[in-house]
Design an enzyme around this catalytic site. Structure first.
Site, short mmCIF file in Angstrom:
data_model
loop_
_atom_site.label_atom_id
_atom_site.label_comp_id
_atom_site.label_asym_id
_atom_site.label_seq_id
_atom_site.Cartn_x
_atom_site.Cartn_y
_atom_site.Cartn_z
N HIS A 69 -8.90 1.31 0.25
CA HIS A 69 -9.25 0.14 1.06
C HIS A 69 -9.95 0.20 2.09
CE1 HIS A 69 -7.87 -2.12 3.56
NE2 HIS A 69 -6.96 -2.54 2.69
N GLU A 110 -11.68 -3.75 -3.31
CA GLU A 110 -10.88 -2.60 -3.49
C GLU A 110 -10.37 -2.62 -5.69
OE1 GLU A 110 -7.63 -2.71 -1.13
OE2 GLU A 110 -8.33 -3.93 -0.30
N HIS A 150 0.75 -1.29 0.35
CA HIS A 150 -0.23 -0.27 -0.05
C HIS A 150 0.63 1.34 0.03
CE1 HIS A 150 -3.56 -2.38 0.11
NE2 HIS A 150 -3.74 -2.54 1.36
#
Length: 384
Positions: free
Chosen positions: A207, A347, A133
């Site tokens: 997210h 996502e 991420h």
């Protein structure tokens, strides 16, 4: 070239939609403080509302969706997005709830990728084996600037963040935008965009973890009913990195082509992929062409309340995650303890580890090109 589309608390605020003389409604927004980060940076909340009882609160910390209020079939409203009550709680919890993640969402194996013959090493912030991420301080941990807010038929807020060359190991100065727009059809559209001054890689997404029964509900989210427009998924190795293969969902716990209760097979240890992920934590390959108008990717429903969340996407994949690593150590905005299975992430994005998998759609972005990822969260209700 076109990457990602491939060119393309509680009542935090009592923001009220404005009734128009003709009986139509105009969506509105309101702004309020949301506390400060531990190092003293002020965080702001912007709440978008419409005339149908839907509202979305977004905060400047991480350009994060903090709340999404949705009515049920009897009009009873619930917040269906997991989150926290103030900026300090977000900064202290590495949960990514509702955050805009980047520069590269999801995992990159061994934290390495090669671009134009040069290898870049990223932080191994995922169990020491992968980059996750965007890094140690990715886009989710930055305070974004509010570039624009609008009201009218559609209420919207646009955030910007400039990621300098070399930040978290990524090449190029990346100018990123995140726009949240709420209309009178109960659609919350999130549009991510980016440009760069030198070749780089980009894969941004949101997210959010959802529970259409209501965040913090006693039964968690595993009773939600899911449908996915996906015929295949990308299996992972022991480090949760895609192997590069695409496996048909038919005959596996990953088959949600017809509505299935999420918790029905979430503990099915007969499938080794479920054991590796501790449940679902996999990229689902979406049917239909990526890069065009957003098409239906997922449908999440709560049989009791009738709330339905449909997700439309222009991306090639959608990461399906059942909150397997939520460990009961965080307290929600409603004062409940979040546990494993309390939220479901869906996502829309490019495939994980795409920079290292030539068969996956490219994630390279060059100067003069525009990255885009458009996702639509549409709220409806089912009758009994």
């Amino acid at each position: 070239m076109k990457t990602s589309g491939r060119t393309l608390t509680g009542a935090l605020l009592a923001a009220t939609a404005i009734a128009l003389p003709a009986g139509a409604f105009a969506a509105d927004y309101a702004r309020a403080p949301f506390g400060k980060t531990p190092d003293g940076v002020a965080v702001e909340a912007i709440t978008l509302t419409n005339g149908k009882g839907v509202s979305a609160t977004v905060i400047t910390y991480g350009a994060t969706l903090q709340s999404l209020i949705a009515p049920g079939r009897d009009g009873t409203k619930a917040d269906i997005a997991l989150g926290f009550k103030d900026a300090e709680a977000y900064a202290k919890n590495a949960s990514y709830f509702g955050a805009s993640v980047g520069r590269f969402a999801n995992r990159i194996g061994k934290g390495r990728f090669t671009l134009d013959g040069k290898t870049y090493q990223l932080a191994l912030n995922n169990n020491g084996v992968a980059a996750l991420h965007g890094g140690v301080k990715g886009f989710d941990k930055q305070v974004w600037k509010v570039a624009d807010v609008k009201r009218g038929p559609v209420a919207s807020v646009t955030f910007t963040y400039v990621s300098p060359d070399g930040e978290e190991g990524y090449p190029g100065t990346l100018t990123a935008t995140a726009t949240y727009a709420l209309d009178e059809q109960n659609q919350l559209t999130i549009t991510y965009g980016a440009t760069t001054d030198k070749p780089t890689i980009v894969n941004m997404t949101n997210h959010a973890l959802f529970n259409v029964a209501g965040e913090g509900s006693a039964d968690g989210a595993m009773g939600n009913v899911l449908t996915l427009a996906s015929d295949g998924y990308t299996p992972v190795d022991a480090e949760l990195i895609p192997t590069g293969q695409i496996t048909p969902v038919a005959g596996t716990p990953f088959d949600f082509r017809k509505p299935r209760v999420v918790g029905e097979r979430v503990r099915d240890a007969r499938d080794p992929q479920m054991v590796i992920g501790r449940g679902y934590d996999h990229n689902m390959v979406l049917t239909g062409k990526a890069g065009g108008a957003p098409r239906l990717a997922a449908r999440l429903a709560d049989p009791k309340s009738g709330r339905v969340l449909e997700i439309l996407s222009d991306q090639p994949g959608i990461q399906f995650y059942t909150g397997n690593f939520i460990d009961g150590t965080t307290v929600s905005k409603s004062g409940k303890i979040y546990r494993q299975g309390d939220g479901i992430a869906l996502e829309p994005q490019h495939f994980p580890d795409a920079p290292n998998k030539p068969a996956f759609a490219p994630v390279r972005l060059d100067p003069g090109q525009k990255y885009s990822n458009v996702m639509v969260f549409k709220l409806t209700t089912d009758k009994k």
